[in-house]
Design a protein around this motif. Sequence first.
Motif, PDB file in Angstrom:
ATOM      1  N   ALA A  66     -44.044 -11.633  28.812  1.00  0.00           N
ATOM      2  CA  ALA A  66     -44.660 -11.412  27.445  1.00  0.00           C
ATOM      3  C   ALA A  66     -45.058  -9.767  27.750  1.00  0.00           C
ATOM      4  O   ALA A  66     -46.141  -9.377  27.788  1.00  0.00           O
ATOM      5  N   THR A  67     -44.004  -8.815  27.754  1.00  0.00           N
ATOM      6  CA  THR A  67     -44.130  -7.556  28.127  1.00  0.00           C
ATOM      7  C   THR A  67     -44.750  -6.744  26.786  1.00  0.00           C
ATOM      8  O   THR A  67     -45.563  -5.929  26.766  1.00  0.00           O
ATOM      9  N   GLU A  68     -44.266  -7.473  25.396  1.00  0.00           N
ATOM     10  CA  GLU A  68     -44.683  -6.648  24.477  1.00  0.00           C
ATOM     11  C   GLU A  68     -46.387  -7.108  24.164  1.00  0.00           C
ATOM     12  O   GLU A  68     -47.013  -6.134  23.816  1.00  0.00           O
ATOM     13  N   PHE A  69     -46.690  -8.145  24.716  1.00  0.00           N
ATOM     14  CA  PHE A  69     -48.285  -8.465  24.733  1.00  0.00           C
ATOM     15  C   PHE A  69     -48.912  -7.662  25.729  1.00  0.00           C
ATOM     16  O   PHE A  69     -49.981  -7.113  25.359  1.00  0.00           O
ATOM     17  N   ALA A  71     -47.990  -4.659  26.711  1.00  0.00           N
ATOM     18  CA  ALA A  71     -48.110  -3.471  25.977  1.00  0.00           C
ATOM     19  C   ALA A  71     -49.414  -3.109  25.139  1.00  0.00           C
ATOM     20  O   ALA A  71     -50.005  -2.286  24.933  1.00  0.00           O
ATOM     21  N   ASP A  72     -49.487  -4.116  24.313  1.00  0.00           N
ATOM     22  CA  ASP A  72     -50.561  -4.221  23.262  1.00  0.00           C
ATOM     23  C   ASP A  72     -51.837  -4.334  23.911  1.00  0.00           C
ATOM     24  O   ASP A  72     -52.849  -3.638  23.333  1.00  0.00           O
ATOM     25  N   TRP A  73     -51.839  -5.311  24.910  1.00  0.00           N
ATOM     26  CA  TRP A  73     -53.163  -5.159  25.740  1.00  0.00           C
ATOM     27  C   TRP A  73     -53.592  -3.725  26.166  1.00  0.00           C
ATOM     28  O   TRP A  73     -54.765  -3.219  26.123  1.00  0.00           O
ATOM     29  N   TRP A  75     -52.447  -0.951  25.175  1.00  0.00           N
ATOM     30  CA  TRP A  75     -52.840  -0.117  23.955  1.00  0.00           C
ATOM     31  C   TRP A  75     -54.256  -0.504  23.389  1.00  0.00           C
ATOM     32  O   TRP A  75     -54.911   0.595  23.095  1.00  0.00           O
ATOM     33  N   LEU A  76     -54.629  -1.676  23.512  1.00  0.00           N
ATOM     34  CA  LEU A  76     -56.249  -1.703  22.863  1.00  0.00           C
ATOM     35  C   LEU A  76     -57.128  -1.025  23.788  1.00  0.00           C
ATOM     36  O   LEU A  76     -58.010  -0.521  23.686  1.00  0.00           O
ATOM     37  N   ILE A  79     -57.209   2.397  23.302  1.00  0.00           N
ATOM     38  CA  ILE A  79     -58.173   2.681  22.164  1.00  0.00           C
ATOM     39  C   ILE A  79     -59.739   2.832  22.502  1.00  0.00           C
ATOM     40  O   ILE A  79     -60.177   3.432  21.902  1.00  0.00           O
ATOM     41  N   SER A 105     -43.147  -1.559  26.407  1.00  0.00           N
ATOM     42  CA  SER A 105     -42.708  -1.690  24.969  1.00  0.00           C
ATOM     43  C   SER A 105     -41.897  -0.682  24.497  1.00  0.00           C
ATOM     44  O   SER A 105     -42.323   0.467  23.986  1.00  0.00           O
ATOM     45  N   ARG A 107     -39.970   0.369  22.298  1.00  0.00           N
ATOM     46  CA  ARG A 107     -39.786   0.769  21.074  1.00  0.00           C
ATOM     47  C   ARG A 107     -40.949   0.704  19.873  1.00  0.00           C
ATOM     48  O   ARG A 107     -41.021   0.558  19.127  1.00  0.00           O
ATOM     49  N   PHE A 108     -42.009   0.963  20.891  1.00  0.00           N
ATOM     50  CA  PHE A 108     -43.323   1.180  20.305  1.00  0.00           C
ATOM     51  C   PHE A 108     -43.431   2.512  19.444  1.00  0.00           C
ATOM     52  O   PHE A 108     -44.228   3.091  20.454  1.00  0.00           O
ATOM     53  N   ALA A 110     -45.439   3.872  17.267  1.00  0.00           N
ATOM     54  CA  ALA A 110     -46.898   4.189  17.235  1.00  0.00           C
ATOM     55  C   ALA A 110     -47.430   4.711  18.550  1.00  0.00           C
ATOM     56  O   ALA A 110     -48.157   5.860  18.519  1.00  0.00           O
TER      57      ALA A 110
END
Lengths: 286, 254
Positions: A66-69, A71-73, A75-76, A79, A105, A107-108, A110
């Motif tokens: 779950a590499t995209e997950f 990355a989101d983790w 990312w948060l 923030i 990620s 291709r992220f 943002a």
Amino acid sequence: MSSRPFFRSPGYLALIALVLAYVVQINLDAQRFYSSSTAKVEVSLNYFIEPQPPSPTNARLTSFGATEFMADWYWLKIIQYYGGGDPGGQYRKLAEMFHLVTELSPRFTAAYQTGLLILPGEGFVDEAIALGKKGQDRLPERWEMPYYTGLVYHISKKDYAAAAAEFERAATKQGAPAITKLFAAIYYKEANSRQTAYQLFKTIYETGETEFARERAAKYVEHLNIYFMLEDATRRFYSEIGRYPKNADELLSARYVESIPPSPLNQTFLIDPVTGTISETKTGSS
Amino acid sequence: MRDTVFAIARNTFKETIRDRILYSLLAFAVLAIAGSWLAGSVSLGQETRVIQNFGLTAMLVFLLVITIFIGTQLVYREVERKTIYMVLTKPVSRDAFYLGKFLGLALTLTVVTAVMGAAFLGLVALKTNTVSAIQVVAIGLMLFEAWLLTAVGMLFSSFTAPLSSAIYTFCLALIGHASTVLLAISEKSAPIVGSIIQFVYYVFPNLEKFNLRNEVVFGAPVDWVFVGWGAAYAVVYTGALLLFGIAIIRRHEF
């Protein structure tokens, strides 16, 4: 059964051991980043609550795919970290965090954009440029990557030639705002690549998609035409008289030029009598 | 034998679907999927991305937990409660018993995935007004992974205690997802390390063959060739694991 003192209970000892482990970790961390003898180690509260990002490889290995997950983790976490403010005024892990997120990620979009906007302001100029270059490699179709990198070159590096090259690259991408080409030309002009700038402005003037871009480009073309005319006259003046003119008016009085039209950019042309170099200054500023 | 297998599968399905632990896990899973909306709301404009990534990962985690904890106890519990003696004294072969257990749990996992998938897709539809093919296919592939891991868990539980089986299955799931990354790293390492990693890559189940979750956020078109090979891989590998399990349970002395 006699009761043991509370500090000899295993739970209490375990707690002490955990605190010690945490102290050792912070110590190691400080040494890892501030091992240089000249670096000053300042410990702010944020150093104790700052994120500890793993290496991208370790994060990938333990992500269960779950590499995209992941990355989101992170990312948060960025923030929270950046939004929370840093009592020490430094966000030591910021560049590392953006690197991790964009490795997890690739291709992220943002993440690249935000990193390119935030990192230079926090002292991570080279890291921001590296992030921008990575974004260009991984998202070659996105105009935002070279565009934002160009902004970093301009604002933080004052490297107008590099900024111009980035804007020129951005302008070739689909979806890039028409004004991007104009920016490239402006930066080439700032970087004294006037011939390149002239060609770019001319193209915008002829093909620009917006009225604003065409009008602005027309002014720059006109301005540069005056510049090239003065440059040519100065060269002829030197070859015939053996010295450079004292100012632009001397070219006029010696009839090397018929007239000097006012610059549409409200700039005055100055000639260096020693080197013959022509420079521009805002009208009224000198 | 087919009827016997289906009868055991039906019973196993009823037994597992009535498990209160399963219900609580499912409730937590749906709650976690719904919670991704909350995470999305603090993501600086990345709501859709975060909802999809968090939702799919929550599904994977709960599917793994359910697979590991129920899959590793299925056969063991029958032996421990001695109910297996009652079954095997009837005209039920050990093969049919083992296959029936697997199919029953596979059916339970399908129902669980359908419930979680419906919650996830509903949430995504609420946010984006659309549901894409890749979202559905990614969930489907996750189910293949769960089936394969069920076979792994059952294989381990046929010769070891549930806790050890759960740990082994968990490690295998971790290795199964990490082996692709390890293989990429091994290109820079010593030849012997590279050979070991290649062995791990090809012998252990490669669960990245069922991973389309990272493509979902980009709305990529479904690579049907990848999906087809993934499905074939799941069938072959699960089949091999079941055969190993049957071979072990045939020799088992109860």
